[in-house]
Design an enzyme around this catalytic site. Sequence first.
Site, PDB file in Angstrom:
ATOM      1  N   ASN A   1      22.102 110.634   3.363  1.00  0.00           N
ATOM      2  CA  ASN A   1      22.104 109.249   3.850  1.00  0.00           C
ATOM      3  C   ASN A   1      21.235 109.033   5.076  1.00  0.00           C
ATOM      4  O   ASN A   1      21.191 107.941   5.626  1.00  0.00           O
ATOM      5  CB  ASN A   1      23.546 108.775   4.082  1.00  0.00           C
ATOM      6  CG  ASN A   1      24.274 108.596   2.749  1.00  0.00           C
ATOM      7  OD1 ASN A   1      23.637 108.584   1.690  1.00  0.00           O
ATOM      8  ND2 ASN A   1      25.583 108.497   2.801  1.00  0.00           N
TER       9      ASN A   1
ATOM     10  N   CYS B   1      28.662  99.056  -8.087  1.00  0.00           N
ATOM     11  CA  CYS B   1      28.740 100.399  -8.681  1.00  0.00           C
ATOM     12  C   CYS B   1      30.225 100.691  -8.827  1.00  0.00           C
ATOM     13  O   CYS B   1      31.076  99.854  -8.572  1.00  0.00           O
ATOM     14  CB  CYS B   1      28.046 101.411  -7.784  1.00  0.00           C
ATOM     15  SG  CYS B   1      28.936 101.670  -6.260  1.00  0.00           S
TER      16      CYS B   1
ATOM     17  N   ARG C   1      29.755  96.105  -3.608  1.00  0.00           N
ATOM     18  CA  ARG C   1      28.611  96.519  -2.788  1.00  0.00           C
ATOM     19  C   ARG C   1      27.707  95.318  -2.466  1.00  0.00           C
ATOM     20  O   ARG C   1      26.553  95.264  -2.798  1.00  0.00           O
ATOM     21  CB  ARG C   1      27.806  97.628  -3.481  1.00  0.00           C
ATOM     22  CG  ARG C   1      28.615  98.794  -3.976  1.00  0.00           C
ATOM     23  CD  ARG C   1      29.328  99.594  -2.896  1.00  0.00           C
ATOM     24  NE  ARG C   1      28.451 100.272  -1.974  1.00  0.00           N
ATOM     25  CZ  ARG C   1      27.927 101.470  -2.185  1.00  0.00           C
ATOM     26  NH1 ARG C   1      28.160 102.077  -3.326  1.00  0.00           N
ATOM     27  NH2 ARG C   1      27.145 102.038  -1.289  1.00  0.00           N
TER      28      ARG C   1
HETATM   29  C1  EPZ Z   1      26.461 103.514   3.131  1.00  0.00           C
HETATM   30  O1  EPZ Z   1      26.569 102.608   2.058  1.00  0.00           O
HETATM   31  C2  EPZ Z   1      26.414 104.899   2.512  1.00  0.00           C
HETATM   32  N1  EPZ Z   1      25.221 105.006   1.659  1.00  0.00           N
HETATM   33  C3  EPZ Z   1      27.675 105.126   1.681  1.00  0.00           C
HETATM   34  O2  EPZ Z   1      27.621 106.466   1.180  1.00  0.00           O
HETATM   35  C4  EPZ Z   1      28.882 104.993   2.608  1.00  0.00           C
HETATM   36  O3  EPZ Z   1      30.054 105.133   1.839  1.00  0.00           O
HETATM   37  C5  EPZ Z   1      28.871 103.621   3.299  1.00  0.00           C
HETATM   38  O4  EPZ Z   1      27.623 103.425   3.983  1.00  0.00           O
HETATM   39  C6  EPZ Z   1      29.998 103.480   4.311  1.00  0.00           C
HETATM   40  O5  EPZ Z   1      29.901 104.483   5.267  1.00  0.00           O
HETATM   41  C7  EPZ Z   1      24.020 105.222   2.247  1.00  0.00           C
HETATM   42  O6  EPZ Z   1      23.903 105.306   3.459  1.00  0.00           O
HETATM   43  C8  EPZ Z   1      22.838 105.338   1.328  1.00  0.00           C
HETATM   44  P1  EPZ Z   1      28.165  99.479   3.867  1.00  0.00           P
HETATM   45  P2  EPZ Z   1      26.380 101.018   2.328  1.00  0.00           P
HETATM   46  O7  EPZ Z   1      27.113  98.426   3.785  1.00  0.00           O
HETATM   47  O8  EPZ Z   1      25.455 100.819   3.469  1.00  0.00           O
HETATM   48  C9  EPZ Z   1      30.485  95.547   2.701  1.00  0.00           C
HETATM   49  C10 EPZ Z   1      27.841 108.155  -0.430  1.00  0.00           C
HETATM   50  O9  EPZ Z   1      28.828 108.548  -1.061  1.00  0.00           O
HETATM   51  N2  EPZ Z   1      29.197  94.838   2.811  1.00  0.00           N
HETATM   52  O10 EPZ Z   1      28.410 100.143   5.181  1.00  0.00           O
HETATM   53  O11 EPZ Z   1      26.074 100.368   1.040  1.00  0.00           O
HETATM   54  C11 EPZ Z   1      30.495  96.515   1.542  1.00  0.00           C
HETATM   55  O12 EPZ Z   1      30.811  95.853   0.340  1.00  0.00           O
HETATM   56  C12 EPZ Z   1      27.612 106.662  -0.247  1.00  0.00           C
HETATM   57  O13 EPZ Z   1      26.973 108.893   0.106  1.00  0.00           O
HETATM   58  C13 EPZ Z   1      29.162  93.461   2.635  1.00  0.00           C
HETATM   59  O14 EPZ Z   1      30.196  92.830   2.388  1.00  0.00           O
HETATM   60  O15 EPZ Z   1      27.840 100.618   2.791  1.00  0.00           O
HETATM   61  C14 EPZ Z   1      31.552  97.511   1.961  1.00  0.00           C
HETATM   62  O16 EPZ Z   1      32.825  96.984   1.627  1.00  0.00           O
HETATM   63  C15 EPZ Z   1      28.651 105.834  -0.987  1.00  0.00           C
HETATM   64  N3  EPZ Z   1      27.970  92.820   2.735  1.00  0.00           N
HETATM   65  C16 EPZ Z   1      31.422  97.553   3.481  1.00  0.00           C
HETATM   66  O17 EPZ Z   1      30.654  96.389   3.842  1.00  0.00           O
HETATM   67  C17 EPZ Z   1      26.798  93.480   2.992  1.00  0.00           C
HETATM   68  O18 EPZ Z   1      25.730  92.832   3.079  1.00  0.00           O
HETATM   69  C18 EPZ Z   1      30.685  98.780   4.015  1.00  0.00           C
HETATM   70  O19 EPZ Z   1      29.510  98.895   3.255  1.00  0.00           O
HETATM   71  C19 EPZ Z   1      26.860  94.882   3.176  1.00  0.00           C
HETATM   72  C20 EPZ Z   1      28.069  95.536   3.088  1.00  0.00           C
END
Ligand code: EPZ
Length: 422
Positions: free
Chosen positions: A24, A119, A124
Amino acid sequence: MLQSMKIIGGYPLFGEISISGAKNLALPAIVTTLLTDNEITLNNVPNLSDVTSLLELLEYLGCDINHDTAHKQLILKTTNIKHTEAPYDFVRKMRASILVLGPMIARFGRASVSFPGGCAIGVRAIDLHIRTLQLLGAEVTIDNGFIKAYSPNGLTGCDITFPIVTVTGTENSIMAAVLANGTTRLINAAMEPEVEELCNLLNNMGAKITGQGTSTITIEGVESLHGTTFDIMPDRIEAGTYAIASAITHGKLLLKNCIYNHLEIFFNTLKSNGVSITQQDNGVLVENNNDKINSIDISTAPYPGFPTDLQAQYMALMTISEGVSLITENLFENRLMHTQELNRMGANIIVKGNTATVKGVENLNGAPVMATDLRASASLILAGLVAKGETTVNRLYHIDRGYENIDNKLLQCGAHIKRITV
Ligand code: EPZ
């Protein structure tokens, strides 16, 4: 051809495991090539299918790529761009492709990225990624399943407060703001080590970023960025996964290169479980010579809280602990699917809403199980290491997205594990 992992449980793991580069961090680090026409060299890049998928997209966009997988070195150069559109076929394979949005709009003034879609673990959403670009002055439309962003006159820095913490949302915003006119402050920004290291990489390229690692990150826009050479830090989630492999098998493993303070709360939890965790110069030693594993509740949270990416793996450990533990998943709405498969192995888990109640059992029993997502597949492999008899984990492509060489790393420490092609 589909692959499965066959595991015979009951063998304690002893030895050392070299932790690979962080997935990541590698992913956002790779897309920084879009921000400059100079050469970027990345070292310690993990050989993962997610990395391969992202490189396929960058090649399509017009990036020159020299990938030395044997030495884990990646040399990238984006002198000119052939497309500023990331098609659905690339984005659906790897949703972190959304990270090309920020750098493309920053450097080229236009970008079009297919909606990544949800996913297994949840919707997401990417509404916060889009909102940031609009606040920075881009015109963003959604049509035919594409996010289209235009800012022919460049972006203008401003204060942006995130209503919730988003890791890639923060990363996209940083990469959009580095070439903007003026200063951008991201408030309630993600504090993950991967975000902090991305900022350090960008500063090595000539960006002016401060506050990384805190919840307020300030980016002073600059004219352009230049090339650099950068080492990808060890993967804290891979390290945490192998820490649980040691704990669950009552083994003793040295996690080479693991950075202890990237996993502070996680390691403190393992210590409460009765696992011995020792910081050493070359990594972290994890040993479990206790008969019983204490049941300790966890609740996932953004960094520095308990990582959601280690929740499934921790649940595997709790299935054979003494007593009852509550595991609450606060970040994703559907990240408890591994419970069904663990229950098929004899675990006793009841899910209500986003909380799993795990009642420890004497032992798990091997069974054929199905991986549903990356970290769930790791959880099933960990359960297989301790279950009586043989476990077959199917849909192995999930695990290869985020774990480099997991079967050989475990095999070298005494696991009875074999990858088979079915
Ligand atoms: C990153 O995903 C990581 N992936 C994920 O790792 C990790 O689980 C996640 O952060 C949380 O730590 C990478 O860095 C490539 P978020 P990301 O945006 O950025 C909501 C793994 O297993 N949200 O922090 O996609 C979202 O739905 C993967 O290595 C919105 O609502 O996660 C979630 O509920 C899986 N609107 C929460 O925020 C947005 O515009 C956190 O998601 C963006 C996010």
